[in-house]
Structures are given as structure tokens and as C-alpha cells.
Design a protein around this motif. Structure first.
Motif, PDB file in Angstrom:
ATOM      1  N   GLU A 159     -15.479   3.230   3.061  1.00 16.83           N
ATOM      2  CA  GLU A 159     -15.126   4.647   3.012  1.00 16.83           C
ATOM      3  C   GLU A 159     -16.131   5.474   3.814  1.00 16.83           C
ATOM      4  O   GLU A 159     -15.754   6.333   4.624  1.00 16.83           O
ATOM      5  N   ARG A 160     -17.419   5.213   3.610  1.00 21.41           N
ATOM      6  CA  ARG A 160     -18.444   5.952   4.347  1.00 21.41           C
ATOM      7  C   ARG A 160     -18.354   5.676   5.839  1.00 21.41           C
ATOM      8  O   ARG A 160     -18.494   6.592   6.663  1.00 21.41           O
ATOM      9  N   ALA A 161     -18.098   4.419   6.199  1.00 20.56           N
ATOM     10  CA  ALA A 161     -17.985   4.072   7.611  1.00 20.56           C
ATOM     11  C   ALA A 161     -16.795   4.779   8.248  1.00 20.56           C
ATOM     12  O   ALA A 161     -16.884   5.292   9.373  1.00 20.56           O
ATOM     13  N   LEU A 167      -2.934  -3.348 -18.378  1.00 23.34           N
ATOM     14  CA  LEU A 167      -2.137  -2.276 -18.967  1.00 23.34           C
ATOM     15  C   LEU A 167      -0.646  -2.422 -18.696  1.00 23.34           C
ATOM     16  O   LEU A 167       0.140  -1.572 -19.111  1.00 23.34           O
ATOM     17  N   GLY A 168      -0.258  -3.489 -18.005  1.00 22.17           N
ATOM     18  CA  GLY A 168       1.169  -3.748 -17.871  1.00 22.17           C
ATOM     19  C   GLY A 168       1.719  -3.769 -16.470  1.00 22.17           C
ATOM     20  O   GLY A 168       2.929  -3.952 -16.286  1.00 22.17           O
ATOM     21  N   ALA A 169       0.881  -3.596 -15.447  1.00 19.14           N
ATOM     22  CA  ALA A 169       1.377  -3.625 -14.076  1.00 19.14           C
ATOM     23  C   ALA A 169       1.541  -5.061 -13.590  1.00 19.14           C
ATOM     24  O   ALA A 169       0.683  -5.905 -13.838  1.00 19.14           O
ATOM     25  N   SER A 170       2.638  -5.322 -12.903  1.00 16.36           N
ATOM     26  CA  SER A 170       2.795  -6.606 -12.231  1.00 16.36           C
ATOM     27  C   SER A 170       1.940  -6.665 -10.975  1.00 16.36           C
ATOM     28  O   SER A 170       1.494  -7.739 -10.557  1.00 16.36           O
ATOM     29  N   ALA A 171       1.726  -5.502 -10.360  1.00 16.22           N
ATOM     30  CA  ALA A 171       0.939  -5.414  -9.136  1.00 16.22           C
ATOM     31  C   ALA A 171       0.562  -3.962  -8.918  1.00 16.22           C
ATOM     32  O   ALA A 171       1.109  -3.051  -9.559  1.00 16.22           O
ATOM     33  N   VAL A 172      -0.366  -3.740  -7.997  1.00 17.68           N
ATOM     34  CA  VAL A 172      -0.781  -2.394  -7.623  1.00 17.68           C
ATOM     35  C   VAL A 172      -0.518  -2.198  -6.135  1.00 17.68           C
ATOM     36  O   VAL A 172      -0.402  -3.167  -5.372  1.00 17.68           O
ATOM     37  N   LEU A 173      -0.426  -0.938  -5.720  1.00 13.97           N
ATOM     38  CA  LEU A 173      -0.375  -0.595  -4.307  1.00 13.97           C
ATOM     39  C   LEU A 173      -1.736  -0.037  -3.906  1.00 13.97           C
ATOM     40  O   LEU A 173      -2.289   0.813  -4.615  1.00 13.97           O
ATOM     41  N   VAL A 174      -2.254  -0.513  -2.784  1.00 16.49           N
ATOM     42  CA  VAL A 174      -3.553  -0.071  -2.285  1.00 16.49           C
ATOM     43  C   VAL A 174      -3.330   0.705  -0.993  1.00 16.49           C
ATOM     44  O   VAL A 174      -2.747   0.171  -0.038  1.00 16.49           O
ATOM     45  N   GLY A 175      -3.754   1.961  -0.972  1.00 12.83           N
ATOM     46  CA  GLY A 175      -3.482   2.819   0.167  1.00 12.83           C
ATOM     47  C   GLY A 175      -4.692   3.175   0.986  1.00 12.83           C
ATOM     48  O   GLY A 175      -5.012   2.521   1.974  1.00 12.83           O
ATOM     49  N   ARG A 176      -5.399   4.240   0.575  1.00  8.31           N
ATOM     50  CA  ARG A 176      -6.495   4.750   1.391  1.00  8.31           C
ATOM     51  C   ARG A 176      -7.514   3.673   1.786  1.00  8.31           C
ATOM     52  O   ARG A 176      -7.973   3.665   2.935  1.00  8.31           O
ATOM     53  N   PRO A 177      -7.923   2.762   0.877  1.00  7.01           N
ATOM     54  CA  PRO A 177      -8.937   1.779   1.295  1.00  7.01           C
ATOM     55  C   PRO A 177      -8.514   0.937   2.502  1.00  7.01           C
ATOM     56  O   PRO A 177      -9.351   0.618   3.358  1.00  7.01           O
ATOM     57  N   GLY A 193      -5.894   5.556  -6.959  1.00  2.32           N
ATOM     58  CA  GLY A 193      -7.280   5.401  -7.387  1.00  2.32           C
ATOM     59  C   GLY A 193      -7.810   3.993  -7.408  1.00  2.32           C
ATOM     60  O   GLY A 193      -8.937   3.775  -7.858  1.00  2.32           O
ATOM     61  N   ILE A 194      -7.063   3.007  -6.917  1.00  4.46           N
ATOM     62  CA  ILE A 194      -7.564   1.623  -6.892  1.00  4.46           C
ATOM     63  C   ILE A 194      -8.699   1.536  -5.889  1.00  4.46           C
ATOM     64  O   ILE A 194      -8.511   1.787  -4.690  1.00  4.46           O
ATOM     65  N   ARG A 195      -9.880   1.169  -6.363  1.00  6.08           N
ATOM     66  CA  ARG A 195     -11.045   1.095  -5.486  1.00  6.08           C
ATOM     67  C   ARG A 195     -11.834  -0.199  -5.651  1.00  6.08           C
ATOM     68  O   ARG A 195     -12.906  -0.345  -5.057  1.00  6.08           O
ATOM     69  N   SER A 196     -11.316  -1.144  -6.438  1.00  6.66           N
ATOM     70  CA  SER A 196     -12.019  -2.412  -6.629  1.00  6.66           C
ATOM     71  C   SER A 196     -11.079  -3.419  -7.249  1.00  6.66           C
ATOM     72  O   SER A 196     -10.027  -3.059  -7.804  1.00  6.66           O
ATOM     73  N   GLY A 197     -11.478  -4.681  -7.184  1.00 11.39           N
ATOM     74  CA  GLY A 197     -10.727  -5.709  -7.881  1.00 11.39           C
ATOM     75  C   GLY A 197     -10.740  -5.507  -9.377  1.00 11.39           C
ATOM     76  O   GLY A 197      -9.775  -5.864 -10.076  1.00 11.39           O
ATOM     77  N   GLY A 198     -11.811  -4.928  -9.895  1.00  9.57           N
ATOM     78  CA  GLY A 198     -11.851  -4.606 -11.320  1.00  9.57           C
ATOM     79  C   GLY A 198     -10.791  -3.596 -11.710  1.00  9.57           C
ATOM     80  O   GLY A 198     -10.210  -3.675 -12.809  1.00  9.57           O
ATOM     81  N   ASP A 199     -10.500  -2.637 -10.819  1.00 10.90           N
ATOM     82  CA  ASP A 199      -9.417  -1.686 -11.082  1.00 10.90           C
ATOM     83  C   ASP A 199      -8.073  -2.397 -11.132  1.00 10.90           C
ATOM     84  O   ASP A 199      -7.208  -2.054 -11.939  1.00 10.90           O
TER      85      ASP A 199
END
Length: 358
Positions: free
Chosen positions: A10-12, A298-308, A285-291
Motif C-alpha cells: 500500500e505504501r509503495a 463467519l460463514g463466507a465461502s470466499a472473499v473478494l480482494v480489491g484494492r490490495p 476491508g480484507i487486508r490479510s490472510g487472517g481477515d
């Protein structure tokens, strides 16, 4: 350069992108309360790890819309990716293909959807509902003909939210970057004080989607249909009744209704309410594998990762996007192991703790 977490990228990225393009990517709507809350909500959510588990054959593989993916994630649709790198969507799509995850092509991509789908892997197509319904359904046909595996109908953008950074900047698309899937017109490059040219363009082109729009898309295609932008339990239940294959619990990355609840706050409630009636994904707001682990718990089959992914793209093109997905994969494997989860299915059985909005 070696990056050890997504914040490094993000900083880069902020260091290499012009200020108004960074604002277009990073900003939210209004006071950006929902944008900030997406991260705060993740930071207030905790998992209860399990111990003494057999982790010999641990795997991050999972099923998303009936197909195997290497990770419980997909690359979210983001418009105009040639703003961030000359290869734009092509570079990001190659990174997703090589990571073994779906790549969602945006209606407002800066490269034609056919060229992006030709990269291979698992392309999906994200559809904004247009004032001209025939053009909307023609985009669905083009996506099908190009080999896309799913249609993701975004339902939370009847028009673009008031993104104050873009308004203050009088944001315009630079020459050479435009909406490649249909004619955008020269005004997207014409600067007007206090006006986002992109928002003005979408106000002319977009129409509010309704349940008839959902029915029209489902009737037009045999592909799985996913509704993106669901937050209310009532809407999730109606989506199941409409016969969709999935929903994305999302407040559009804090870029639409400022004050909309973070997706992670209502994810568990929504997933429980529809009880497996369709797959549940989430973003924001996904910013790590921990997220990712928290979302799955909490019930998601998968997440969408955008800005990163775009941070990586801006920093080093395809290689940068690849590094983002590799970092997320490494962090997810670490988090799953430390939580005692040998599989994504096991991660879905973890307990969570944290305040929830009532």
C-alpha cells in the motif's frame, strides 16, 4: 523489493501513483465512515482457535460456484485498471490465473472484456445495470461467448456515491484510458471544477437494478448469477428465492452509502439466515490472510480482494499483483494452521468473538 505484508505494498503504491489517481482508488464516499469501519470491524473480530488437530494434509483449496479454487478468494472487480499500470486488467488477470483464483472483469474495464477473458483461468464478469437494458443483456452475452464462468450483478450502485476526494480533484480519466466495453464519450476526459467526470458518466449510463433486473439476467444466461452488494437479511432471503447461485455481502468498499454497515458485521447473520440456500461471499476491508480466515469462520465461502491487488499492480504490474496473492496465500495457510484448521471447511466451523451491530 521484498514485501512482508500488504501494508508495505500500500505504501509503495501510494508512492508511485499520482495523487488524484491514488484518491480515486483509496477513497470512499462522504465522510468515509464506512470505509474506516470496514477495517475497524475486522480488527474487532476474533476467532477462537482449536488445538491438538492433525494438520498433516492441510490445504487452502475450496469450491467456489462449483469449481475448485486454490484459495477461498477471488479478485474483485475494479474499474479502469490501466489508470494504475499500462497493462491494467491483463496483468491482474494473469496473476489471478496463476494463483488459481477467479478474476472478476468489471463492466467499466479499461480493456475489452474479451481480451481479458482470453487470458484464461477463471474469469467472471461483473455487470452494472445500464439504462439501456438491451446493452446490459448484450454484455451478458459477450461474457458468455468469451468463456466467463459467472455473472456478478452489482446491485448497490443505482448511481455512484458522493466521493468527495474525486469531486475536490475534479477527477477525469487521462487520455488513453476509457470504458472499453462501450463508448464512454469525450467528457470523461474533460475537467470540471467540483465534479467527478467518472461519476457524471455513470449517472448517465447506470440505472437502479431491481428484482426484475435480476430475473432478466437469470433468464438470459445459464451461467451462475451472483448478486453483489447485499447487506440485509431480507434481501439475502429474496436473492435465494430468485434462484441466484451466490451473494456478495458488501458495502462496496465504503464507496456507496456512507454509514452502511461493514459486511463483516452482518456476514454471520446473513449466512445463518439463508442456511446454505446459495453461496455467500463477502468483500470490504480484507487486508490479510487472517481477515480471510475470519470471514470464512463467519460463514463466507470466499472473499473478494480489491484494492490490495491494485496496490501490487501499481507497484510492479503482474509481478506485484502476484506478490499480493502469494502473501495472502501464505498468511492464510499460517492463520489456518495456528487456528487448528486443516481445511477451509474446518475454518468455517471456528467460533468467533466480537461486538456486532444490533
Amino acid at each position: 523489493m521484498t514485501y512482508v505484508c500488504l501494508a508495505d505494498l500500500e505504501r509503495a503504491a501510494q508512492g508511485v501513483l499520482p495523487g488524484e489517481i491514488w484518491d480515486f482508488l483509496a477513497g470512499g464516499s462522504g465522510t468515509e465512515a464506512s470505509l474506516a469501519a470496514n477495517r475497524t470491524a475486522f480488527e474487532r473480530t476474533f476467532v477462537v482457535p482449536r488445538m491438538l488437530r492433525d494438520l498433516t494434509d492441510s490445504s487452502t483449496e475450496t469450491d467456489i460456484l462449483g469449481r475448485r479454487a486454490e484459495l477461498p478468494m477471488a479478485v474483485a472487480p475494479i474499474a479502469y485498471q490501466r489508470l494504475f499500470h499500462p497493462e491494467g486488467e491483463l496483468a491482474a488477470a494473469r496473476a489471478a490465473r496463476n494463483a488459481g483464483v477467479p478474476y472478476i472483469i468489471c463492466t467499466m474495464s479499461s480493456i475489452p472484456l474479451e481480451e481479458i477473458a482470453a487470458v484464461g483461468g477463471r474469469p467472471w464478469f461483473q455487470l452494472y445495470w445500464l439504462r439501456d437494458q438491451k446493452r446490459s443483456l448484450e454484455l451478458v452475452r459477450r461474457a458468455e461467448d468469451s468463456g466467463c464462468e459467472a455473472i456478478v450483478l452489482t446491485v448497490d450502485v443505482p448511481w455512484m456515491g458522493r466521493r468527495l476526494r474525486d469531486m475536490r480533484n475534479g477527477f477525469v480519466l487521462p487520455e488513453g484510458v476509457t470504458a472499453a466495453n462501450f463508448e464512454a464519450g469525450a467528457d470523461v476526459h474533460r475537467r470540471t471544477r467540483g465534479v467527478s467526470a467518472v461519476a457524471a458518466h455513470t449517472a448517465r449510463e447506470f440505472a437502479p437494478a431491481d428484482w426484475d433486473s435480476v430475473a432478466a439476467v437469470c433468464a438470459r444466461t445459464n451461467l451462475p448469477v451472483v448478486l453483489k452488494g447485499i447487506l440485509a437479511v431480507e434481501d439475502a432471503r429474496r436473492a435465494v428465492e430468485a434462484g441466484v447461485s451466490g451473494i456478495v455481502v458488501s458495502n462496496h468498499g465504503g464507496r456507496q452509502l456512507d454509514g452502511a454497515v461493514p459486511g463483516i458485521e452482518v456476514l454471520g447473520e446473513v449466512a445463518a439466515a439463508i442456511a446454505g440456500g446459495c453461496q455467500v461471499l463477502m468483500d470490504g476491508g480484507i487486508r490479510s490472510g487472517g481477515d480471510v480466515l475470519k470471514a470464512v469462520a463467519l460463514g463466507a465461502s470466499a472473499v473478494l480482494v480489491g484494492r490490495p491487488v491494485i496496490w501490487g499492480l501499481a507497484t510492479a504490474g503482474e509481478d506485484g499483483a502476484r506478490q499480493v496473492l502469494e502473501l495472502l496465500a501464505a498468511e492464510l495457510r499460517d492463520a489456518m494452521g495456528l487456528a487448528g484448521c486443516e481445511s477451509v471447511h474446518a475454518a468455517g466451523r471456528l467460533s468467533t468473538r466480537g461486538p456486532r451491530y444490533g
